[in-house]
Design a protein around this motif. Structure first.
Motif, mmCIF file in Angstrom:
data_model
loop_
_atom_site.group_PDB
_atom_site.id
_atom_site.type_symbol
_atom_site.label_atom_id
_atom_site.label_comp_id
_atom_site.label_asym_id
_atom_site.label_seq_id
_atom_site.Cartn_x
_atom_site.Cartn_y
_atom_site.Cartn_z
ATOM 1 N N SER A 1 7.441 0.890 -1.386
ATOM 2 C CA SER A 1 8.249 0.564 -2.551
ATOM 3 C C SER A 1 7.526 -0.498 -3.371
ATOM 4 N N SER A 2 8.014 -0.762 -4.566
ATOM 5 C CA SER A 2 7.360 -1.738 -5.436
ATOM 6 C C SER A 2 7.450 -3.147 -4.871
ATOM 7 N N ASN B 1 -0.102 -5.554 -4.737
ATOM 8 C CA ASN B 1 -0.719 -4.443 -5.461
ATOM 9 C C ASN B 1 -2.071 -4.147 -4.831
ATOM 10 N N ARG C 1 1.877 3.643 -3.790
ATOM 11 C CA ARG C 1 2.786 2.619 -4.294
ATOM 12 C C ARG C 1 3.754 3.138 -5.355
ATOM 13 N N GLN C 2 4.985 2.673 -5.243
ATOM 14 C CA GLN C 2 5.995 2.908 -6.275
ATOM 15 C C GLN C 2 5.631 2.056 -7.495
ATOM 16 N N ARG D 1 7.436 0.913 -10.052
ATOM 17 C CA ARG D 1 8.420 -0.122 -10.369
ATOM 18 C C ARG D 1 9.659 0.137 -9.526
ATOM 19 N N TRP D 2 10.509 -0.872 -9.415
ATOM 20 C CA TRP D 2 11.684 -0.792 -8.568
ATOM 21 C C TRP D 2 12.570 0.397 -8.944
ATOM 22 N N GLU E 1 6.107 7.996 -12.420
ATOM 23 C CA GLU E 1 7.470 7.547 -12.588
ATOM 24 C C GLU E 1 8.439 8.667 -12.893
#
Length: 195
Positions: free
Chosen positions: A131-132, A141, A155-156, A158-159, A194
């Motif tokens: 998750s972010s 990061n 990686r995500q 953003r939340w 996204e």
């Protein structure tokens, strides 16, 4: 002292699977097919599980990817959600047996849970879905962990932005299989789309 910024030249696997009393029931490999492990759920009592886990409704799409033999290394009740097209070995609760299975894989695809740490310690190429706001071990990061140079984060961006995550993962898997058929694992971290 902290961790050196570029320690990868000196880091290697620091665990190995123990000898097993009986050989694992691993079938012969099919030529041209990669053997990948899959874990989509974490400890059911983990307070962060809803931010880490992969929706099991996404599993059939992964199962249909060509050129991959999926081996389910998921423990617990969640293992029942595996599509029938995925190989589901009888797993014990022994980390030693899990380690032996991991060493039969080309690489592992997993959410952030204990098996990723075992896989990384064994030096098994691994993608971990983050998750972010990931666990501190993975950093905020960038790429590989200082402890596990063979583990690559997915990686995500953003939340809350999970839509498109499986599509991005599938595209990356296909690219890894088609564009670099001789490679044992992806070499760079993946940022999920996204949408």
């Amino acid at each position: 002292r902290g961790v050196a910024p570029d320690p990868w030249g000196e880091v290697g696997p620091y665990l190995r699977a123990p000898a097993v009393a009986a050989p694992l029931p691993v079938p012969p490999r099919t030529p041209g097919v990669r053997r990948l492990g899959l874990v989509w759920a974490c400890n059911p009592v983990h307070p962060e599980r809803r931010f880490r886990e992969l929706d099991p409704a996404c599993l059939p799409a992964l199962a249909e990817l060509p050129g991959i033999e999926w081996v389910v290394l998921q423990h617990g009740e969640a293992a029942r959600e595996a599509p029938s097209a995925m190989r589901t070995p009888a797993l014990s609760t022994s980390w030693g047996d899990t380690a032996a299975w991991l060493q039969q894989l080309d690489w592992l695809v997993s959410v952030d849970t204990g098996i990723v740490h075992l896989s990384g310690a064994l030096g098994v190429p691994t993608w971990v879905r983050l998750s972010s706001v990931a666990d501190w071990r993975w950093g905020r990061n960038g790429g590989r962990s200082a402890w596990y140079p063979t583990v690559m984060p997915v990686r995500q961006p953003r939340w809350g932005a999970w839509p498109g995550a499986v599509a991005a993962l599938m595209d990356a898997l296909v690219a890894a299989l088609v564009d670099a058929p001789g490679a044992t694992a992806p070499a760079e971290p993946l940022m999920m789309a996204e949408a």
